[in-house]
Design a protein around this motif. Structure first.
Motif, PDB file in Angstrom:
ATOM      1  N   SER A 151       0.834  -1.209   0.000  1.00 36.33           N
ATOM      2  CA  SER A 151       0.000   0.000   0.000  1.00 36.33           C
ATOM      3  C   SER A 151       0.869   1.260   0.000  1.00 36.33           C
ATOM      4  O   SER A 151       1.941   1.282   0.595  1.00 36.33           O
ATOM      5  N   GLY A 152       0.349   2.303  -0.643  1.00 31.63           N
ATOM      6  CA  GLY A 152       1.037   3.593  -0.587  1.00 31.63           C
ATOM      7  C   GLY A 152       1.067   4.112   0.836  1.00 31.63           C
ATOM      8  O   GLY A 152       2.095   4.523   1.351  1.00 31.63           O
ATOM      9  N   ILE A 153      -0.105   4.080   1.507  1.00 32.79           N
ATOM     10  CA  ILE A 153      -0.223   4.488   2.909  1.00 32.79           C
ATOM     11  C   ILE A 153      -0.925   3.362   3.650  1.00 32.79           C
ATOM     12  O   ILE A 153      -1.967   2.880   3.201  1.00 32.79           O
ATOM     13  N   TYR A 154      -0.368   2.950   4.777  1.00 33.38           N
ATOM     14  CA  TYR A 154      -0.967   1.885   5.571  1.00 33.38           C
ATOM     15  C   TYR A 154      -1.065   2.347   7.018  1.00 33.38           C
ATOM     16  O   TYR A 154      -0.043   2.649   7.640  1.00 33.38           O
ATOM     17  N   CYS A 155      -2.292   2.463   7.526  1.00 34.54           N
ATOM     18  CA  CYS A 155      -2.536   2.847   8.920  1.00 34.54           C
ATOM     19  C   CYS A 155      -2.998   1.626   9.681  1.00 34.54           C
ATOM     20  O   CYS A 155      -3.821   0.854   9.184  1.00 34.54           O
ATOM     21  N   GLN A 156      -2.532   1.487  10.897  1.00 31.29           N
ATOM     22  CA  GLN A 156      -2.862   0.343  11.716  1.00 31.29           C
ATOM     23  C   GLN A 156      -3.079   0.807  13.147  1.00 31.29           C
ATOM     24  O   GLN A 156      -2.476   1.794  13.574  1.00 31.29           O
ATOM     25  N   GLY A 157      -3.913   0.085  13.877  1.00 28.92           N
ATOM     26  CA  GLY A 157      -4.148   0.466  15.265  1.00 28.92           C
ATOM     27  C   GLY A 157      -4.801   1.830  15.321  1.00 28.92           C
ATOM     28  O   GLY A 157      -5.664   2.157  14.525  1.00 28.92           O
ATOM     29  N   ASN A 158      -4.368   2.638  16.219  1.00 24.40           N
ATOM     30  CA  ASN A 158      -4.951   3.952  16.440  1.00 24.40           C
ATOM     31  C   ASN A 158      -4.170   5.028  15.675  1.00 24.40           C
ATOM     32  O   ASN A 158      -3.740   6.015  16.245  1.00 24.40           O
ATOM     33  N   ALA A 159      -3.969   4.817  14.372  1.00 25.84           N
ATOM     34  CA  ALA A 159      -3.192   5.765  13.564  1.00 25.84           C
ATOM     35  C   ALA A 159      -4.123   6.687  12.774  1.00 25.84           C
ATOM     36  O   ALA A 159      -5.214   6.293  12.382  1.00 25.84           O
ATOM     37  N   LEU A 160      -3.660   7.907  12.559  1.00 26.46           N
ATOM     38  CA  LEU A 160      -4.384   8.875  11.740  1.00 26.46           C
ATOM     39  C   LEU A 160      -3.371   9.575  10.844  1.00 26.46           C
ATOM     40  O   LEU A 160      -2.379  10.126  11.330  1.00 26.46           O
ATOM     41  N   ILE A 161      -3.620   9.548   9.545  1.00 26.19           N
ATOM     42  CA  ILE A 161      -2.783  10.290   8.609  1.00 26.19           C
ATOM     43  C   ILE A 161      -3.687  11.203   7.795  1.00 26.19           C
ATOM     44  O   ILE A 161      -4.628  10.740   7.154  1.00 26.19           O
ATOM     45  N   GLU A 162      -3.404  12.499   7.852  1.00 26.84           N
ATOM     46  CA  GLU A 162      -4.172  13.495   7.116  1.00 26.84           C
ATOM     47  C   GLU A 162      -3.435  13.830   5.821  1.00 26.84           C
ATOM     48  O   GLU A 162      -2.211  13.972   5.828  1.00 26.84           O
ATOM     49  N   LEU A 163      -4.180  13.940   4.734  1.00 24.62           N
ATOM     50  CA  LEU A 163      -3.615  14.287   3.430  1.00 24.62           C
ATOM     51  C   LEU A 163      -4.094  15.679   3.042  1.00 24.62           C
ATOM     52  O   LEU A 163      -5.284  15.977   3.157  1.00 24.62           O
ATOM     53  N   GLU A 164      -3.173  16.515   2.590  1.00 26.86           N
ATOM     54  CA  GLU A 164      -3.500  17.883   2.189  1.00 26.86           C
ATOM     55  C   GLU A 164      -2.716  18.262   0.951  1.00 26.86           C
ATOM     56  O   GLU A 164      -1.670  17.684   0.682  1.00 26.86           O
ATOM     57  N   GLY A 165      -3.207  19.265   0.252  1.00 26.35           N
ATOM     58  CA  GLY A 165      -2.451  19.870  -0.841  1.00 26.35           C
ATOM     59  C   GLY A 165      -2.832  19.327  -2.201  1.00 26.35           C
ATOM     60  O   GLY A 165      -3.019  18.127  -2.374  1.00 26.35           O
ATOM     61  N   ASP A 166      -2.916  20.234  -3.172  1.00 25.75           N
ATOM     62  CA  ASP A 166      -3.316  19.826  -4.512  1.00 25.75           C
ATOM     63  C   ASP A 166      -2.228  19.062  -5.260  1.00 25.75           C
ATOM     64  O   ASP A 166      -2.475  18.517  -6.326  1.00 25.75           O
ATOM     65  N   GLN A 167      -1.016  18.999  -4.709  1.00 29.33           N
ATOM     66  CA  GLN A 167       0.060  18.212  -5.321  1.00 29.33           C
ATOM     67  C   GLN A 167       0.128  16.794  -4.747  1.00 29.33           C
ATOM     68  O   GLN A 167       0.934  15.982  -5.183  1.00 29.33           O
ATOM     69  N   THR A 168      -0.697  16.511  -3.732  1.00 27.74           N
ATOM     70  CA  THR A 168      -0.678  15.186  -3.106  1.00 27.74           C
ATOM     71  C   THR A 168      -1.208  14.152  -4.090  1.00 27.74           C
ATOM     72  O   THR A 168      -2.241  14.348  -4.728  1.00 27.74           O
TER      73      THR A 168
END
Length: 177
Positions: A151-168
């Motif tokens: 996976s490009g991004i993999y969250c597990q357990g109590n993880a939070l990843i925020e994505l921002e920006g028009d270049q993302t």
């Protein structure tokens, strides 16, 4: 000696560094300094233009610091970052302006470590995930994650990843099928 300087009131250092033949050596010394006396440890590490090889799987970060490259197209790290350290409100690791390419494992690994912010980063051709997080928080601003085996991004357990920006862009991953 670490050959540090002052930048905007912060202690900083640079790589390449005359006393440290590898990024691992320099970052290990920074971590050691932080354990001994946090006021002497660099809070900013500038990584100059070029391709820099990681000898092991990861560069381990154990305290809040900023690591800044010369740009996504100019500074390339062949390997990944492993963010550790005790979580503390308002404290984080910042990675900015570089590419993590060809890590044998994940481009960024964070297992219950400090929160992180990645800005203008590329994670590509990683052997595992581009960004892997367990029980932590992170933000990705204008980051590209592509061609990773899992996976490009993999969250597990109590993880939070925020994505921002028009270049993302998180695209073209799971190359393992």
């Amino acid at each position: 000696g670490l050959g540090t300087g002052e930048y905007k009131g912060c202690v900083y250092t640079e790589y390449p560094h005359p006393n440290h033949p590898s990024l691992e050596s320099l970052i290990a010394r920074c971590n050691e300094l932080h354990r001994e006396d946090p006021t002497r440890a660099p809070t900013i590490l500038f990584i100059q233009e070029g391709v820099h090889e990681v000898e092991g799987h990861y560069l381990r970060i154990t305290y809040p610091m900023k690591i800044i490259g010369a740009g996504q197209e100019k500074t390339t790290i062949h390997g990944g970052f492993d963010i550790r350290g005790t979580k503390e409100e308002g404290k984080k690791v910042v990675l900015k302006d570089m590419a993590m390419k060809g890590s044998s494992r994940s481009g960024l690994r964070n297992d219950n470590g400090l929160s992180f912010l990645c800005k203008e980063m590329t994670f590509t051709q990683c052997g595992n995930h581009g960004v892997w997080a367990l029980n932590t928080k992170g933000r990705l601003i204008n980051c590209v994650i592509t061609q990773c085996r899992w996976s490009g991004i993999y969250c597990q357990g109590n993880a939070l990843i925020e994505l921002e920006g028009d270049q993302t862009k998180v695209d073209g991953n799971v190359t393992s099928g």
